[in-house]
Design a protein around this motif. Structure first.
Motif, mmCIF file in Angstrom:
data_model
loop_
_atom_site.group_PDB
_atom_site.id
_atom_site.type_symbol
_atom_site.label_atom_id
_atom_site.label_comp_id
_atom_site.label_asym_id
_atom_site.label_seq_id
_atom_site.Cartn_x
_atom_site.Cartn_y
_atom_site.Cartn_z
ATOM 1 N N SER A 106 0.811 -1.228 0.000
ATOM 2 C CA SER A 106 0.000 0.000 0.000
ATOM 3 C C SER A 106 0.841 1.274 0.000
ATOM 4 O O SER A 106 0.544 2.227 -0.706
ATOM 5 N N TYR A 107 1.888 1.282 0.825
ATOM 6 C CA TYR A 107 2.606 2.539 1.089
ATOM 7 C C TYR A 107 3.527 2.919 -0.050
ATOM 8 O O TYR A 107 3.821 4.097 -0.253
ATOM 9 N N VAL A 108 3.969 1.931 -0.820
ATOM 10 C CA VAL A 108 4.717 2.222 -2.038
ATOM 11 C C VAL A 108 3.738 2.794 -3.060
ATOM 12 O O VAL A 108 4.022 3.784 -3.737
ATOM 13 N N LEU A 109 2.564 2.178 -3.125
ATOM 14 C CA LEU A 109 1.490 2.678 -3.986
ATOM 15 C C LEU A 109 1.090 4.098 -3.584
ATOM 16 O O LEU A 109 0.849 4.957 -4.444
ATOM 17 N N HIS A 110 1.039 4.361 -2.270
ATOM 18 C CA HIS A 110 0.646 5.696 -1.810
ATOM 19 C C HIS A 110 1.636 6.774 -2.249
ATOM 20 O O HIS A 110 1.236 7.914 -2.496
ATOM 21 N N VAL A 111 2.914 6.412 -2.337
ATOM 22 C CA VAL A 111 3.898 7.392 -2.809
ATOM 23 C C VAL A 111 3.524 7.828 -4.230
ATOM 24 O O VAL A 111 3.515 9.016 -4.559
ATOM 25 N N GLY A 112 3.161 6.844 -5.056
ATOM 26 C CA GLY A 112 2.729 7.157 -6.421
ATOM 27 C C GLY A 112 1.445 7.956 -6.441
ATOM 28 O O GLY A 112 1.317 8.948 -7.175
ATOM 29 N N HIS A 113 0.490 7.545 -5.607
ATOM 30 C CA HIS A 113 -0.788 8.269 -5.568
ATOM 31 C C HIS A 113 -0.605 9.694 -5.039
ATOM 32 O O HIS A 113 -1.268 10.625 -5.495
ATOM 33 N N ALA A 114 0.287 9.862 -4.071
ATOM 34 C CA ALA A 114 0.556 11.197 -3.535
ATOM 35 C C ALA A 114 1.139 12.084 -4.634
ATOM 36 O O ALA A 114 0.756 13.252 -4.788
ATOM 37 N N ALA A 115 2.058 11.500 -5.422
ATOM 38 C CA ALA A 115 2.654 12.269 -6.518
ATOM 39 C C ALA A 115 1.599 12.661 -7.550
ATOM 40 O O ALA A 115 1.601 13.786 -8.068
ATOM 41 N N GLU A 116 0.680 11.736 -7.822
ATOM 42 C CA GLU A 116 -0.401 12.043 -8.770
ATOM 43 C C GLU A 116 -1.269 13.180 -8.246
ATOM 44 O O GLU A 116 -1.654 14.095 -8.983
ATOM 45 N N ALA A 117 -1.592 13.127 -6.945
ATOM 46 C CA ALA A 117 -2.436 14.167 -6.351
ATOM 47 C C ALA A 117 -1.707 15.515 -6.382
ATOM 48 O O ALA A 117 -2.315 16.555 -6.684
ATOM 49 N N ILE A 118 -0.409 15.477 -6.105
ATOM 50 C CA ILE A 118 0.387 16.718 -6.132
ATOM 51 C C ILE A 118 0.447 17.266 -7.561
ATOM 52 O O ILE A 118 0.243 18.460 -7.796
ATOM 53 N N ALA A 119 0.691 16.359 -8.517
ATOM 54 C CA ALA A 119 0.773 16.780 -9.921
ATOM 55 C C ALA A 119 -0.543 17.373 -10.401
ATOM 56 O O ALA A 119 -0.567 18.270 -11.248
ATOM 57 N N ALA A 120 -1.651 16.883 -9.834
ATOM 58 C CA ALA A 120 -2.973 17.376 -10.229
ATOM 59 C C ALA A 120 -3.393 18.602 -9.425
ATOM 60 O O ALA A 120 -4.505 19.109 -9.595
ATOM 61 N N GLY A 121 -2.523 19.054 -8.532
ATOM 62 C CA GLY A 121 -2.841 20.251 -7.750
ATOM 63 C C GLY A 121 -3.785 20.009 -6.589
ATOM 64 O O GLY A 121 -4.352 20.946 -6.029
ATOM 65 N N LYS A 122 -3.976 18.749 -6.202
ATOM 66 C CA LYS A 122 -4.926 18.435 -5.125
ATOM 67 C C LYS A 122 -4.310 18.614 -3.740
ATOM 68 O O LYS A 122 -5.031 18.717 -2.745
ATOM 69 N N CYS A 123 -3.001 18.589 -3.640
ATOM 70 C CA CYS A 123 -2.327 18.851 -2.365
ATOM 71 C C CYS A 123 -0.864 19.160 -2.663
ATOM 72 O O CYS A 123 -0.394 18.965 -3.795
ATOM 73 N N LYS A 124 -0.167 19.664 -1.637
ATOM 74 C CA LYS A 124 1.250 20.007 -1.819
ATOM 75 C C LYS A 124 2.153 19.269 -0.830
ATOM 76 O O LYS A 124 3.334 19.078 -1.087
ATOM 77 N N VAL A 125 1.585 18.909 0.315
ATOM 78 C CA VAL A 125 2.356 18.178 1.332
ATOM 79 C C VAL A 125 1.544 16.952 1.747
ATOM 80 O O VAL A 125 0.536 17.064 2.447
ATOM 81 N N ALA A 126 1.968 15.782 1.270
ATOM 82 C CA ALA A 126 1.227 14.543 1.531
ATOM 83 C C ALA A 126 1.954 13.713 2.581
ATOM 84 O O ALA A 126 3.150 13.456 2.456
ATOM 85 N N LEU A 127 1.225 13.309 3.590
ATOM 86 C CA LEU A 127 1.770 12.501 4.677
ATOM 87 C C LEU A 127 1.237 11.077 4.556
ATOM 88 O O LEU A 127 0.028 10.876 4.393
ATOM 89 N N ILE A 128 2.146 10.095 4.618
ATOM 90 C CA ILE A 128 1.777 8.671 4.542
ATOM 91 C C ILE A 128 2.230 8.004 5.831
ATOM 92 O O ILE A 128 3.410 8.134 6.189
ATOM 93 N N THR A 129 1.331 7.316 6.532
ATOM 94 C CA THR A 129 1.744 6.663 7.788
ATOM 95 C C THR A 129 1.384 5.176 7.812
ATOM 96 O O THR A 129 0.412 4.739 7.198
ATOM 97 N N LEU A 130 2.191 4.436 8.563
ATOM 98 C CA LEU A 130 1.979 3.000 8.806
ATOM 99 C C LEU A 130 2.292 2.723 10.270
ATOM 100 O O LEU A 130 3.233 3.284 10.824
ATOM 101 N N ALA A 131 1.500 1.883 10.904
ATOM 102 C CA ALA A 131 1.805 1.452 12.269
ATOM 103 C C ALA A 131 1.174 0.090 12.512
ATOM 104 O O ALA A 131 0.179 -0.262 11.874
ATOM 105 N N GLY A 132 1.761 -0.664 13.414
ATOM 106 C CA GLY A 132 1.177 -1.965 13.732
ATOM 107 C C GLY A 132 1.798 -2.539 14.984
ATOM 108 O O GLY A 132 2.909 -2.163 15.359
#
Lengths: 390, 131
Positions: free
Chosen positions: A84-110
């Motif tokens: 998921s979190y590798v995928l999220h890096v890509g999705h965050a970049a897509e959102a940034i490229a589309a102007g939907k956000c500028k600072v994306a935080l991804i978290t994992l815990a268990g």
């Protein structure tokens, strides 16, 4: 639209704990979020995108956004297991490229270790409304280990791969882990140690399996104009791709993973080839996971992974493709039974020149991180990112 | 207390879409779903063909013959068991167990035949044993 050059990884943090008896799940998410933002030189108020997956408490990002006091205008909780979190890096970049956000935080815990979870060896029903596949799988006793083991068994049958060759993957990981003070397993092991360890689900031995740990990590992905103002080394996203591989209606083929598709697509977007990569973080839930991904990502020919790893190619300083220089999931940690995020962390450390000096790859300017999540033998998500030091 | 050496199997969750499959299992028959548009059989069963997306699918009875595509013996279970994919003579590979045999003598591509094993309060599960 390509994400090439549209986003940077500005902050990373790995929780040092491997046993979180006294920490709540939400607390670990918040601690890693704080650590990654501080690493980037950003504050909580800067975060306008939040990404998490099924390890987070509650329904998607809502609970964690409230707990941490975030106010994101974009969020995503796509869950493809440990990838998921590798995928999220890509999705965050897509959102940034589309102007939907500028600072994306991804978290994992268990905290499966603190909870005494029988990870990997006991079949787990997903609970709730059964998925359409569950009645045709769960009663037979599929576990994390035996479903990966079946991939190993078929790989051995088709390509002549041996247990000794698989063991080299653990040997390389343990060689790196000896320099990581946080690694759960710091002892260097031999091929004999691996093949003589108890059989869990043949052909996988105990030392073919990753560790079970608590902990977590976080990544901050930012827009180029934010990265330009920060003081940390700049790690640019060149390519990202994902794929979901299934049983294909019964046309099951256990000899390859989804990396066969996510890898080439990420390389194409990045405009680089496997031989250009200086360091690779490869998801290592089991030794066979690494072997198949190395082949599928194009680091060696299909079926030749056994020779590639037994030639010592994964060992930093001597091999052609240093991998998992923090010790990876096989020796350091596998927080919450999900290792994709930590794969990105060590790739960033390598590109920044912040890996342990004993395992730091010289001139490391191009790295790959790949995640495989779910079950390699049933259905799994694959996510690949290619990162460059600018 | 001595551990029971009989492996207990949980009952599969029967849905309306797959009721016929489990009813047949209760009668000692293995059904697979076949598409009358593209002619291919698939597993697990679905009403819409996962290959051509046609809704013209039907149940057919499998011959019960197959070969082991891959397997792994779960040595760490209280009662060890053999997880497997079996390639059915009809084409699809299905998740199953290999039973009533010496686990140490199993081999990939070995011929197997259909048997059924009872579950806890549900329909029996199709499994395979060396032919």
């Amino acid at each position: 639209m390509s994400i090439k050059g549209k986003a940077y990884i500005a902050g990373i943090y790995e929780h040092p704990t491997r046993l979180a008896k006294d920490l709540s799940l939400a607390q670990i998410h918040a601690e890693v979020a704080k650590g990654a933002l501080e690493d980037a030189g950003l504050s909580k108020e800067d975060v306008d995108g939040y990404f998490c997956a099924g390890d987070a408490p509650g329904l998607g990002p809502m609970s964690m956004v409230e707990y941490m006091g975030l106010r994101p205008r974009h969020s995503d909780s796509t869950d493809t297991g440990g990838s998921s979190y590798v995928l999220h890096v890509g999705h965050a970049a897509e959102a940034i490229a589309a102007g939907k956000c500028k600072v994306a935080l991804i978290t994992l815990a268990g905290r499966p270790r603190a909870e005494g979870m029988a990870t990997g060896t006991v079949p787990r029903s997903r609970g709730g409304t059964p998925t359409p596949d569950e009645p045709f799988e769960f009663p037979y006793g599929p576990t994390v280990v035996n479903m990966y083991a079946m991939c190993a068994m078929r790989h051995m049958y088709e390509f002549g791969t041996t247990s000794e060759q698989l063991a080299w993957i653990k040997v390389a990981a343990s060689h790196h882990a000896q320099y990581n003070p946080h690694a759960l397993l710091k002892d260097v092991v031999t091929v004999e140690d691996v093949v003589n360890s108890p059989m869990i689900a043949d052909p996988l031995h105990r030392l073919d399996c990753c560790v079970i740990t608590d902990g977590g990590g976080a990544i901050v992905v930012v827009a180029p104009e934010i990265a330009a103002k920060l003081k940390r080394p700049k790690v640019k996203l060149l390519g990202a791709s994902e794929f979901i591989k299934t049983q294909m209606g019964g046309k099951v083929d256990l000899t390859y993973s989804g990396a066969r598709f996510s890898g080439p697509a990420a390389f194409a977007e990045a405009g680089v080839k496997p031989s250009d990569i200086k360091y690779a973080s490869i998801y290592d839930s089991f030794t066979i996971t690494v072997l198949m991904q190395l082949e599928d990502l194009g680091f060696c020919e299909k079926g030749k992974g056994g020779k590639f790893v037994s030639d010592g190619n994964l060992i930093s300083g001597t091999g052609k493709l240093p991998f998992n220089t923090d010790g990876g999931g096989l020796c350091s940690n596998h927080p919450g039974n999900r290792g994709g995020l930590t794969k990105v962390l060590e790739a960033v450390r390598q590109l920044r020149g912040e890996a342990h000096p004993k395992v730091q790859v010289k001139n490391c300017d191009l790295a790959l991180a790949h995640g495989t999540g779910g079950s390699l033998g049933l259905r799994h998500g694959s996510a690949t990112v290619i990162l460059e030091r600018e | 207390m001595a551990e029971s050496k009989v492996r207990r199997l949980p009952a599969p969750a029967v849905s309306l879409e797959t009721q016929a499959y489990w009813d047949a299992a209760g009668k000692g028959k293995l059904l697979v779903r076949r598409c009358t548009s593209c002619g291919q059989a698939h597993h697990y069963p679905r009403t819409i063909c996962p290959f051509c997306f046609s809704d013209k699918t039907e149940w057919i009875e499998a011959s019960g013959k197959g070969t082991i595509y891959s397997y792994s013996v779960m040595r760490r279970a209280p009662v060890p068991y053999a997880m497997a994919y079996v390639t059915l003579a009809e084409g699809p590979r299905m998740v199953t167990n290999i039973v009533d045999c010496d686990f140490d003598k199993l081999e990939v591509e070995q011929a197997v035949k259909l048997v059924f094993k009872p579950t806890d309060g549900g329909p029996p599960l199709p499994m395979f044993t060396p032919a």
